[in-house]
Structure formats: structure tokens, C-alpha cells
Design a protein around this motif. Structure first.
Motif, mmCIF file in Angstrom:
data_model
loop_
_atom_site.group_PDB
_atom_site.id
_atom_site.type_symbol
_atom_site.label_atom_id
_atom_site.label_comp_id
_atom_site.label_asym_id
_atom_site.label_seq_id
_atom_site.Cartn_x
_atom_site.Cartn_y
_atom_site.Cartn_z
ATOM 1 N N LEU A 82 0.800 -1.259 0.057
ATOM 2 C CA LEU A 82 -0.080 0.057 0.033
ATOM 3 C C LEU A 82 0.942 1.207 0.016
ATOM 4 C CD1 LEU A 82 -2.913 -1.072 2.226
ATOM 5 C CD2 LEU A 82 -2.965 -0.887 -0.121
ATOM 6 N N ASP A 83 2.183 1.147 -0.105
ATOM 7 C CA ASP A 83 2.822 2.397 -0.298
ATOM 8 C C ASP A 83 3.237 2.535 -1.693
ATOM 9 O OD1 ASP A 83 4.696 4.580 0.138
ATOM 10 O OD2 ASP A 83 6.518 3.160 0.939
ATOM 11 N N TRP A 84 2.231 2.725 -2.302
ATOM 12 C CA TRP A 84 2.218 3.154 -3.783
ATOM 13 C C TRP A 84 3.438 4.067 -4.321
ATOM 14 C CZ3 TRP A 84 -0.167 -0.714 -6.025
ATOM 15 C CH2 TRP A 84 -1.332 -1.303 -5.638
ATOM 16 N N LYS A 85 3.423 5.188 -3.762
ATOM 17 C CA LYS A 85 4.436 6.030 -4.163
ATOM 18 C C LYS A 85 5.737 5.829 -3.885
ATOM 19 C CE LYS A 85 5.616 11.038 -3.642
ATOM 20 N NZ LYS A 85 5.363 12.421 -3.019
ATOM 21 N N GLY A 86 6.007 5.316 -2.657
ATOM 22 C CA GLY A 86 7.273 4.771 -2.170
ATOM 23 C C GLY A 86 7.960 3.441 -2.930
ATOM 24 N N ASN A 87 6.889 2.834 -3.072
ATOM 25 C CA ASN A 87 7.414 1.521 -4.127
ATOM 26 C C ASN A 87 7.761 1.961 -5.551
ATOM 27 O OD1 ASN A 87 6.648 -0.149 -1.733
ATOM 28 N ND2 ASN A 87 4.885 -1.030 -2.594
ATOM 29 N N PHE A 88 6.863 2.857 -6.017
ATOM 30 C CA PHE A 88 7.190 3.505 -7.227
ATOM 31 C C PHE A 88 8.602 3.969 -7.460
ATOM 32 C CE2 PHE A 88 6.888 6.336 -11.012
ATOM 33 C CZ PHE A 88 6.393 5.505 -11.901
ATOM 34 N N ASN A 89 8.606 4.957 -6.461
ATOM 35 C CA ASN A 89 10.016 5.682 -6.309
ATOM 36 C C ASN A 89 11.256 4.877 -6.328
ATOM 37 O OD1 ASN A 89 8.300 8.060 -6.973
ATOM 38 N ND2 ASN A 89 8.436 8.717 -4.789
ATOM 39 N N ARG A 90 11.123 4.040 -5.606
ATOM 40 C CA ARG A 90 12.348 2.977 -5.367
ATOM 41 C C ARG A 90 12.653 2.370 -6.775
ATOM 42 N NH1 ARG A 90 10.226 3.364 -0.083
ATOM 43 N NH2 ARG A 90 8.466 1.666 -0.290
#
Length: 612
Positions: free
Chosen positions: A16-24
Motif C-alpha cells: 500500500l505504499d504506492w508512491k514509495g514503491n514506485f519511486n524505489r
């Protein structure tokens, strides 16, 4: 075959950490492109995280994962990227790897075998794909190939085995990929950490690269993703049965990139560490991730001066030491989301004091030895240390019960009651200390005590997380001696001189853990067969009487005691705080070993043992 550069990228993701997962993922792609990588492979389910549990069963969650894939595609110019995500087709969800080549989606490879052993429960969420089957999937107005396929880059022919696919013997997809004459197999994985597991993976990569006559590249997830499982972020490359590259595991960074030339030469092989050091590394990273992902400010620990709480205190200090060394103070503190300005010449020790608060909660049954052990260890680590007695609270509870039932409680008649009230009386006040600091309370139960219920519910089992609940006491006692020397933790000298004891009976009764139970070394042997290998009481006896030099009648008594206590105490294991999976097995019914709360308690099986 032209020499090209490929890479594996391990990422520390969170459901559910969509932004964090995408950025990594995006950051890893940027770094890979800067290093002229041509094919980059991410781990299994990297877009969502592997530990999404029943979110996979929803309709919206896989749809959002596909949307994230669509957002990622424009960043994949001049590179080929393989990234894992769930895909729902009607009422079925598939575990897939999407292959993007120069900002164009080329296809989805679907996992063919589900992991259903130990901590894995994939059949609950995913449907296995059929070998050799390929369909078209509608994606952004285009028909994209989906299923069991291979790809080409220049003159490189490559395919995929997704984690469990590679562990299925002669049924594994690798044999069919070999028949298709691939040059390279990627294995994007979400393989849980367990001590000594790296050696097994190395054997798999060496066997696979030799058997299929290919380059074989393995890429695992990283970090304590969702609370219990830890991923070590291992990246491996093999060819012709020889390991060519291996990274350092269990990094505190958001991602690691390991690049390879497709050439048969060694390209840097990090050593496989000892079990003792693996335990430190995995526990440190797990505590770090749990702390920052739960948005907590620190840890609180009831430090008894004994082995279990001392182990946990050292692990927190090692979290600081290792995170500080790898990330530097500024980034380490930033990732934790705390404000810290060092005021001394020893910022590492000072930061331990900011993050770890301990308290020794004595009673009239506590000894000076354990108090001195707790105090010395806390001071050597830099942890905050408080001490108080709880006799007043224990006496208050005891007097109320005595007034209600009309008699005095005695050790002869009420032993368990008088022991447990001491452990339970410690819980409310230590919780207060945790609440005051928005901190996580660390529970001190170990696996051996979990086996036989040698813990007080709502007492020493109280906590937000239980870091060592999956580790046996025999190993912990050995590890403490190892840590004193190898981690340079002189404060452990006190605890290493003590005999493990709960200190809940009067001192003149000379209580020890092994006197209450049995030798911890015996518990380890019984649980290995009974729980890990699922053997019957008779099987356990027949095997151990050949392996151990112990009188048969004594061995039978130990085995009967283990199985009776195991059966009686399942309800306690159901209520243990979340624990880290660190060994080859554990006793957490939510992740590894399910057992009925109510049962016949092996009555017939233990009677047969008596008759043998």
C-alpha cells in the motif's frame, strides 16, 4: 553471443505504499541506465510487495498495480526492465513478471508453481499458470502476450522462472526453457530469509546454470516488508555450474543494484556469513524496518538481566551500529523520521539512548545478580535505564484475591498463581513507558518457551513485536557468548555468567528454567522432529534414543512433557505478538505451524510410548 551488461535490483517495498514503491523502482532504473545496463530485473511482486496478503483477492488492488505498471513504462526508455506484479483476469489472480523494452510493454510471464509450505500460502491468492500456454491480455488498448514465453534482446534469448518455479525438480520451467535454447534465465523471487539459507540458493544457481547451460540470475526482495517475513535482498549470477557474483545481503538502503557482464568470469562474490552473524544482520534490519514503517519513535524493553531481554537489547544496539555504518548518521535518522542532534563524541551510543528505553522491574524474588546484569548492559549499550520494584502492586493484587476467597495464598498450594501475578504486574507500567514515548514494546519470548508455554500471557508476552519468538533458547545462549566477543559487547559478561531463571519463586527455592522444563538442548532436538519434521511421539523417541546419550526413561519423560505442554499451550501461541521469521521453521500459527487450540493432547500416542 555479444557481451552485454545486465543487473538485478533488490528493493525494500511495503504493501500500500504506492508512491514509495514506485519511486524505489524508478530510482533503481535511473541508476541502472547510468551504468549502461541493458536488461534490469526486479524481484517478484516488486510493484505491490509480496506481503499484501488478502489485498491480492480484491479487484481494485491488482488493477491499481497494473496502473502503476503503466506509469512506469515511460521511464524505461533505452533499457529493458522486468518487474513483478499481480494481474487479475476475471476471477483469477496471477503472479507475473512484466517485461518492458524501451518504453514498450512486450509481455507478461506468469508463475507456474505456487509456494505453499512454511510461511508461504500462495494458493490462497494466486492461480498457477499452465506450461506452454500463451493468451492475449488487453492493456491500454493493446493486446499483450501473457503466459509462458521467452524474449530476445539483441542476440540474447532469455526467459524466467519465478521463485518457487525453480524449486520443483524436473517439473520446473527451466527444463522447457533449456529446450527453447535460452541463453539467460532470470529468477525474480520473494524468498524469505532463514539462517543458513544462502547456501541452498547458491547450490540452486550452480545446479541450474550447469544443467540448463545458461547464465542464471537470481534477484530477491529486501527488508522486513510487512511485519513478519524478512527478505535478504540476495542477488546471484551463475554460469556453467560456477557462481560468478553475489552481493552483500540485508542492506539498510532502499534498493541495491548489482550489475554483471555476461562473461564467464568472477565478478565479485560476497562471502556467506556465519549463522550467528546472519542472525544479527537480519534482526537489525527487521527492527529498523518495523520501527520506521510503523512510524514509531523507539523501543521499550523490560530488561530483566537474563538471556532473552539482553539479546534483544544488543540487537537494537546493533541496528543502530549497522544502520549508522551503512547509511551514515544523517540518512539513518532521516529514514527513521526522528530528530537527532548529537551532543557527545559518541553519536552511535547516544542514538541508542534516544531509541531504546529499558527498565528493570524487580520483586522480593529478584537477585542483585540480575539487577547488576541489566544495569551494566544498558549502560554499556547507551540505553536509557530505569529501575523500580513491583512488590506493592503484587501485594495489592494478592491481598484482594485472598480477601475474596477467604484464605492466604501459599507457594505449596498456589505456585503458578503467585509466579504469574509477578509477571503480569510488570506489564501495565512498562506499557505506560512505551505509550509515553510513542514507542514499540518489545516482547521477550523465545521459541523454546513458545513450544511449552513457559511464558505468562499478558506478562512477559506483552508487546508490540516479539523479535526472538522464532529462535530457540539453546541458540540464544550460545549466541550471547559469541556476541560478547565478536560484537565487542563486554556488557554481556554479566548475563553470560548467570544460569537462566525466571526469578518468580523465592530465592531459596533455587528456580532455574531447565529445572522447570528440561535442558534446552533436549527441547531443540524434540521440536526439530516433532514440529519441523512433524513426527509422532514414538518416532521422536526412536530417533533420539539413537542420537542422544540419555537414559531411555528420562528421554520418554522429556518427550511426554513436551507434547503435553505443547498441546496445552496452543492458545498462548495464538496470542503471541508478531515475530520475525529467522530460522528454518517457527511455531507461529499465523505463519508456519497450525495446531488445534483444543485437542486430545496426544493421549493415545503417549500411552503407546509408556508401553514401549
Amino acid at each position: 553471443m555479444a557481451a552485454i551488461k545486465i543487473a538485478g535490483a533488490t528493493v525494500n517495498q511495503t504493501p500500500l505504499d504506492w508512491k514509495g514503491n514506485f519511486n524505489r523502482i524508478q530510482d533503481a532504473i535511473v541508476q541502472a541506465k547510468s551504468k549502461q545496463v541493458e536488461i534490469l530485473c526486479f524481484p517478484e511482486l516488486a510493484i505491490t510487495g509480496y506481503g499484501s496478503e488478502d489485498l491480492f483477492l480484491s479487484y481494485w488492488y491488482p488493477q491499481k498495480a497494473l496502473a502503476q505498471l503503466g506509469n512506469l513504462i515511460p521511464y524505461c526508455t533505452e533499457i529493458t526492465v522486468a518487474v513483478g506484479l499481480p494481474v487479475r483476469i476475471q476471477d483469477k489472480v496471477y503472479n507475473t513478471v512484466a517485461v518492458i523494452e524501451n518504453a514498450k510493454l512486450k509481455g507478461f510471464v506468469a508463475k507456474q508453481f505456487m509456494a505453499i509450505d512454511g510461511v508461504h500460502y500462495e494458493f490462497r491468492w494466486f492461480t498457477p499458470w499452465q506450461a506452454n500456454q500463451v493468451i492475449d491480455l488487453e492493456f491500454q488498448g493493446e493486446k499483450i502476450p501473457f503466459g509462458d514465453m521467452t524474449f530476445r534482446h539483441k542476440d540474447i534469448h532469455y526467459g524466467f522462472e519465478i521463485c518457487e518455479d525453480a524449486w520443483r525438480g524436473e517439473a520446473r520451467p527451466g527444463y522447457r526453457l533449456c529446450e527453447r535454447k535460452v541463453d539467460l534465465i532470470f529468477n525474480p523471487s520473494a524468498s524469505h530469509f532463514a539462517m543458513k539459507k544462502s547456501a541452498e540458493r547458491r547450490e540452486l544457481i550452480e545446479f541450474s546454470s550447469e544443467t540448463f547451460d545458461t547464465y542464471y540470475c537470481y534477484v530477491n526482495l529486501l527488508g522486513n516488508e510487512a511485519g513478519r517475513m524478512i527478505f535478504d535482498g540476495e542477488i546471484l549470477l551463475g554460469k556453467s555450474g560456477i557462481l560468478l557474483a553475489r552481493n552483500q545481503l540485508l542492506s539498510f538502503h532502499d534498493f541495491q543494484l548489482l550489475t554483471f557482464e555476461l562473461e564467464e568470469k568472477e565478478q565479485g562474490i560476497a562471502p556467506i556469513e556465519s549463522k550467528e552473524l546472519e542472525f544479527v544482520q537480519a534482526s537489525s534490519l527487521a527492527l529498523f524496518d518495523y520501527l520506521r514503517k510503523s512510524k514509531s519513535s523507539g523501543f521499550v524493553l523490560s530488561l530483566s538481566g537474563g538471556a532473552d531481554s539482553s539479546t534483544i537489547a544488543v540487537l537494537v544496539a546493533e541496528m543502530v551500529r549497522r544502520g549508522f555504518a551503512e547509511l551514515g548518521l544523517e540518512l539513518f535518522v532521516k529514514k527513521l523520521g526522528i530528530v537527532f542532534s548529537p551532543k557527545t563524541e559518541n553519536p552511535e551510543k547516544e542514538l541508542v539512548g534516544e531509541l531504546l528505553t529499558t527498565a528493570y522491574q524487580g520483586t522480593q524474588n529478584s537477585s542483585d545478580d540480575t539487577f547488576n546484569s541489566a544495569k551494566a548492559l544498558a549502560e554499556s549499550l547507551g540505553a536509557k535505564f530505569y529501575s523500580w520494584t513491583i512488590d506493592e502492586e503484587v501485594n495489592s493484587y494478592t491481598q484482594k484475591i485472598e480477601a475474596a476467597i477467604g484464605r492466604k495464598l501459599t507457594w505449596e498450594q498456589d505456585d503458578i498463581t503467585l509466579q504469574n501475578i509477578q509477571a503480569r504486574s510488570r506489564s501495565p507500567i512498562i506499557w505506560m513507558l512505551a505509550n509515553l514515548g510513542n514507542a514499540l514494546l518489545l516482547s521477550t519470548s523465545n521459541r523454546s518457551e513458545g513450544d511449552v508455554g513457559y511464558a505468562t500471557m499478558d506478562g512477559d508476552t506483552s508487546g508490540s513485536i516479539s523479535p526472538i519468538a522464532a529462535v530457540d533458547k539453546h541458540f540464544l545462549l550460545h549466541w550471547l557468548h559469541w556476541a560478547e566477543k565478536n560484537l565487542n559487547r563486554p556488557g554481556l559478561s554479566f548475563v553470560n555468567s548467570l544460569t537462566p531463571t525466571a526469578e518468580l519463586r523465592p530465592l531459596e527455592r533455587t528456580q532455574t528454567d531447565e529445572k522447570d522444563l528440561m535442558p534446552y538442548a533436549i527441547i531443540v532436538e524434540i521440536e526439530r522432529l516433532a514440529i519441523r519434521d512433524r513426527r509422532s511421539p514414538m518416532d521422536v523417541f526412536l530417533i533420539l534414543k539413537e542420537e542422544l546419550e540419555i537414559e531411555e526413561s528420562v528421554l520418554k519423560d522429556y518427550i511426554k512433557k513436551f507434547f503435553r505442554l505443547w498441546s496445552r499451550n496452543q492458545w498462548k501461541r495464538e496470542r503471541l505478538a508478531p515475530s520475525f521469521h529467522l530460522d528454518e521453521f517457527n511455531v507461529d500459527p499465523k505463519t508456519w505451524y497450525r495446531f488445534p487450540i483444543l485437542s486430545g493432547g496426544y493421549t493415545e500416542e503417549l500411552e503407546q510410548l509408556d508401553q514401549f
